[in-house]
Design an enzyme around this catalytic site. Structure first.
Site, short mmCIF file in Angstrom:
data_model
loop_
_atom_site.label_atom_id
_atom_site.label_comp_id
_atom_site.label_asym_id
_atom_site.label_seq_id
_atom_site.Cartn_x
_atom_site.Cartn_y
_atom_site.Cartn_z
N GLY A 492 -45.72 6.72 -51.40
CA GLY A 492 -45.37 7.12 -52.76
C GLY A 492 -45.00 6.01 -53.70
N LYS A 495 -49.54 2.41 -53.96
CA LYS A 495 -50.49 1.44 -53.39
C LYS A 495 -51.93 1.81 -53.75
CE LYS A 495 -49.02 2.19 -49.20
NZ LYS A 495 -47.95 3.15 -49.50
N SER A 827 -26.07 -8.04 -40.56
CA SER A 827 -25.58 -8.35 -41.90
C SER A 827 -24.15 -7.87 -42.16
CB SER A 827 -26.51 -7.75 -42.95
OG SER A 827 -26.58 -6.35 -42.80
N LYS A 870 -29.58 -3.89 -51.59
CA LYS A 870 -28.14 -3.86 -51.40
C LYS A 870 -27.39 -3.97 -52.73
CE LYS A 870 -28.20 -5.77 -46.71
NZ LYS A 870 -27.90 -6.91 -45.85
#
Length: 941
Positions: A492, A495, A827, A870
């Site tokens: 979605g 592409k 992380s 993030k």
């Protein structure tokens, strides 16, 4: 002879059943279902009830025969018989006067068919109707059965007639086979079936003369009356004589309809030379046909001149198509050879269709036909505008496509003068290589009328030098090797539509090839011509469809291509297609001629790289398409999705108005995805809701008008879309020691978000407990953070002595909420370290600070991925400050500017060591005031 009472089934008009033969009877009649149901009830619904049911199959009587099979010689009786509407008698509604007196006892072989059911019956024995008991609901009668008497084997006349019957039967089958060969469709029998008939006839002896006579009668094209006479003939000898008479009649009729031409052969002289003067006119005509590669002698009588002319016209059209196709030298050589073979074949041969289909496929492949790229001075500006209008964001992809267009533009500029020189030199070399006289050279130099349109021929002595020059010019020409682009991203994100926009910007034709579920190598490379119904593969079929050699091919879902199996390896078949160094000689199994694919712009799409084999992935240039952020989704919704849904639902643009708050609420509360498909569905629901209101307002009467408001309010979304499906993670307003806000790039819903890390301590013996469905890497990061804090506890002021173990009399519990969601990755190492220091020191971390980064045993903060997602997630959650590893500074440049602007903008702080983070988190602490704090200390392990 034996007597019995059986059920009768009248046969359809002109149908006769003999013992040993079978026939189909339609079950769409009122009597047959009743007979079958009666048989089932009597047989207690056993499977053999229908098979063992005795059925009498009786033909309808003829107007020209009496019920016992005698001809009506009396003219009055015959006229009265003709007056009866015998043709209108329906077998399902027949009366007893409509039945013939003789019939055949049969057994039901099977009941088949769904839409048009029918029963298959097989004849067993003759019988004569003595008395009809009742007609409805089905016929039932008393009958007398007749067995074929055993013939006298010493009867010379019978043996002679039987031998003649077998001989004429074989002759009939031979004539039928010839008729089906010369005139396809004239016979309904296949060669295999005729061969089986021959074997059946050969196995019969004199004792089975009656059976053979019945079988041959069923094959003959006799009249209805003649077949009835055979049915009522009980004497075997008389029956054989009647059948032999009918057989002679049909064989003579077929022979009279087929033109037989004799073929003679003449001996060839030993010296191999033939004197044409000694040949007759017929021999000369036959020799001419052989030299022309036509049909063999004697076959010309089977077809007329119209058929020959039609075949010639088809071959001429095919040759013209091949000439217009601009074949490559190798393809031209193969096409010439195949066309020569085709001219020598008869159209009825199976190889004729295979060869003609192959040549038609060759003619349809675009060998040299291309579309001119729209590469002008405004190409790049037009392409950039086209991409921006169709897609928001995706800057990396747009940049790469603009680079490709720029390279094409530069190659075209560089090749333009070379193309002109090559064209002129090619025209000169195409002229005859004659030596020019001095006078002709002088006239050319002085000039004549229309001299500019003439091409100067090259003298013979300079021809070799000109060819060398032409070769050098061609080698200097820059070859366009189109790159193989692979767009990788979640569903979605656009592409497929990106590839279509590229084709529109270039002005090329676009073709999509769906590779999802392809499990056979032959679907890519085609089937070899030795297989039945062989055709080219997907690549060549795509070229045939677009009709040009330089289209844009979209290889959709290339990560869904099947792996190696007994059909081959489809992914390995794509290696040659997607290699710019090899695909200029792509070999399709069906075509079996090298095809140039270097001009095709291949754009592949995939959702993941994990299932793509490494050799295939190495041949493509990977471009990552990350999921859209909330800000990007808002722009896409306002520019593309909302106007599209308004038009789709029959409204005008000013009839539905949505503010940014409404769009943001739909994005965050009702959709959580990387793409925008679900967002478009939800916006469509809002537009349909407003369409209902607008229709009711328009249809309302003037006495009771219903007002319509085009603006959509946030408080209406629950009524339109239902209860909110998702709840946004918001930063805390209060803080307490041991709680830190971390960041995740992709939550379970495919977007960046915040993650709370909670650490609690309790009396214990140093045990560490981890909960929240944490992965192995995340657990290891907790261990690394705890080890670093324990090693530096004295430096941080967490212990009074350097050798004191901070975990000696306590245990800790590390938890990450949303325990049902799997979490993993390194992380969160920085967040775990700060949380432990916060817990042991009793200092709370401000709730508006979030952090990300991997931690090492030396205390270094190392880079992580997903910075863009993030930071956007932190901005959406209301975070003010984010601690980011210093080496991720370059990744922050990809974040939209809206994240850092305004009162709610993010502040990004880059840290390289845990001490840098401590100074930023607690600026008023002793750690921040002491400038040299932590200097020179990396590890005390």
């Amino acid at each position: 002879m034996a007597k019995a009472t059986i059920s009768l089934i009248p046969l359809p008009k002109d149908a006769v059943l003999y013992p040993g033969t079978s026939i189909r009877i339609s079950a769409n009649r009122p009597d047959i279902p009743v007979i079958l149901s009666t048989a089932l009830s009597r047989g207690s619904r056993s499977r053999s009830a229908i098979a063992n049911l005795p059925i009498g199959c009786v033909p309808l009587r003829s107007s020209y025969l009496s019920p016992d099979g005698q001809e009506l010689l009396d003219s009055k009786k015959r006229e009265s018989a003709e007056d009866r509407a015998q043709d209108d008698v329906d077998a399902g509604k027949a009366k007893k006067d409509d039945l013939f007196q003789f019939g055949t006892l049969a057994k039901i072989v099977g009941v088949q068919g769904q839409n048009e059911p029918y029963i298959q019956v097989e004849g067993v024995q003759r019988f004569r109707i003595d008395k009809v008991i009742h007609e409805r609901p089905y016929f039932e009668a008393e009958v007398t059965f007749y067995e074929d008497e055993v013939p006298d084997l010493k009867d010379t006349d019978l043996r002679k007639s039987f031998s003649l019957l077998k001989q004429k039967s074989r002759e009939l089958l031979t004539v039928l086979r010839l008729a089906s060969f010369f005139r396809p469709g004239a016979s309904t029998f296949s060669p295999l079936l005729i061969r089986r008939f021959e074997l059946f006839i050969a196995k019969k002896d004199v004792g089975q003369a009656g059976q053979l006579a019945d079988f041959i009668t069923d094959l003959l094209d006799a009249s209805f009356e003649e077949k009835l006479k055979v049915l009522c003939t009980l004497n075997v000898k008389d029956r054989v004589e009647k059948v032999l008479e009918l057989l002679n009649k049909q064989v003579q009729g077929i022979n009279g309809n087929i033109k037989t031409i004799s073929i003679t052969s003449t001996s060839v002289p030993t010296n191999g030379m033939i004197d044409i003067s000694n040949l007759t006119d017929q021999q000369k005509a036959a020799l001419a046909r052989r030299q022309q590669g036509g049909m063999p002698p004697g076959m010309s009588g089977m077809g007329g001149q119209d058929e020959d002319s039609e075949d010639k016209n088809e071959l001429d059209e095919l040759k013209q198509k091949l000439d217009d196709a601009g074949l490559s030298p190798e393809a031209q050589k193969v096409a010439t050879r195949e066309l020569r073979r085709l001219k020598k074949m008869h159209p009825s041969m199976a190889e004729y269709g295979v060869c003609s289909t192959y040549l038609e496929n060759l003619a349809e492949i675009p060998w040299t036909m291309t579309t001119d790229d729209q590469l002008g001075k405004d190409t790049l500006a037009r392409a950039r505008k086209q991409l921006d209008d169709d897609h928001y964001g995706l800057e990396k992809v747009k940049k790469r496509l603009i680079e490709y267009l720029a390279v094409l533009r530069m190659k075209q500029v560089r090749n333009a003068p070379l193309d002109r020189q090559i064209e002129n030199l090619t025209k000169q070399l195409a002229l005859p290589a004659e030596k020019l006289e001095e006078k002709e050279q002088k006239e050319i130099k002085e000039g004549e009328e229309n001299h500019e349109d003439k091409v100067e021929p090259i003298p013979a002595e300079e021809r070799d030098a000109a060819e060398t020059k032409l070769h050098v010019l061609k080698s200097k020409k820059m070859i366009d090797k189109a790159p193989i682009l692979l767009l990788v991203g979640p569903p979605g994100v656009g592409k497929t539509s990106l590839a279509r926009s590229v084709a529109m910007a270039l002005g090329r034709k676009f073709h999509r090839i769906s590779l999802g579920g392809v499990r056979d190598e032959a679907e890519i490379r085609g089937h070899r011509r030795t297989y039945v119904a062989a055709m080219p593969g997907l690549i060549v079929s795509g070229l045939k469809k677009v009709g040009v050699a330089n289209p844009v091919f979209l290889l959709d879902e290339i990560d869904k291509v099947g792996t190696s199996n007994f059909h081959g390896d489809p992914s390995a078949a794509m290696l040659e297609v997607l290699d710019p160094e090899q695909n200029y000689t792509f070999n399709d199994h069906y075509v079996n001629i090298p095809i140039d694919l270097s001009k095709v712009l291949f754009i592949a799409t995939a959702n993941t790289l994990d299932t793509i084999p490494p050799p295939l992935l190495d041949r493509m240039e990977t471009i990552q398409l990350p999921g859209y952020t909330t800000i990007e989704k808002r722009h896409i919704a306002k520019q593309h999705l909302i106007p599209k849904q308004i038009r789709t639902n029959g409204l005008e643009t000013d009839k539905v108005l949505m503010s940014d708050d409404v769009v943001d609420a739909v994005i965050t509360s009702y959709t959580r995805e990387s793409g925008v498909r679900n967002l478009e569905r939800e916006l469509g629901s809002v537009c349909r809701y407003k369409a209902v209101q607008f229709a009711e307002s328009s249809d309302a009467s003037s006495e009771a008008p219903i007002p319509y408001e085009p603006l959509v309010h946030v408080n209406e979304l629950e009524e339109i879309l239902g209860i909110e499906k998702f709840e946004e993670e918001i930063a805390d307003t209060k803080s307490r020691p041991g709680v830190v806000t971390g960041l995740v790039a992709y939550s379970s819903l495919g977007q960046g978000s915040i993650l709370f890390i909670e650490v609690a301590d309790m009396p214990g013996d140093g045990r560490v407990q981890l909960t929240g469905k944490l992965g192995d890497v995340l657990k290891e990061s907790v261990e690394v953070a705890l080890t670093w804090v324990k090693a530096h506890a004295y430096e941080l002021g967490l212990t009074n002595q350097a050798d004191e173990n901070i975990m000696k009399k306590r245990s800790i519990h590390v938890h990450c909420p949303s325990g049902a969601i799997p979490k993993d990755g390194p992380s969160a190492g920085l967040a775990h370290t700060i949380a432990l220091i916060s817990l042991f020191s009793g200092k709370a971390v401000p709730p508006t600070i979030a952090m990300t980064g991997e931690i090492s045993l030396r205390g270094r903060v190392m880079p992580v991925g997903g910075i863009k997602e993030k930071l956007i997630g932190a901005h959406r959650a209301g975070v003010k400050t984010v601690l980011v590893p210093g080496q991720n500074r370059k990744d922050v440049k990809d974040v939209p500017r809206e994240v850092f602007e305004g009162e709610t903008g993010l502040e990004v702080v880059y840290v390289r060591h845990i001490y840098d983070a401590l100074r930023r988190v607690w600026p008023d602490s002793a750690w921040a005031r002491d400038v040299g704090f932590g200097a020179g200390y990396e590890s005390r392990l």
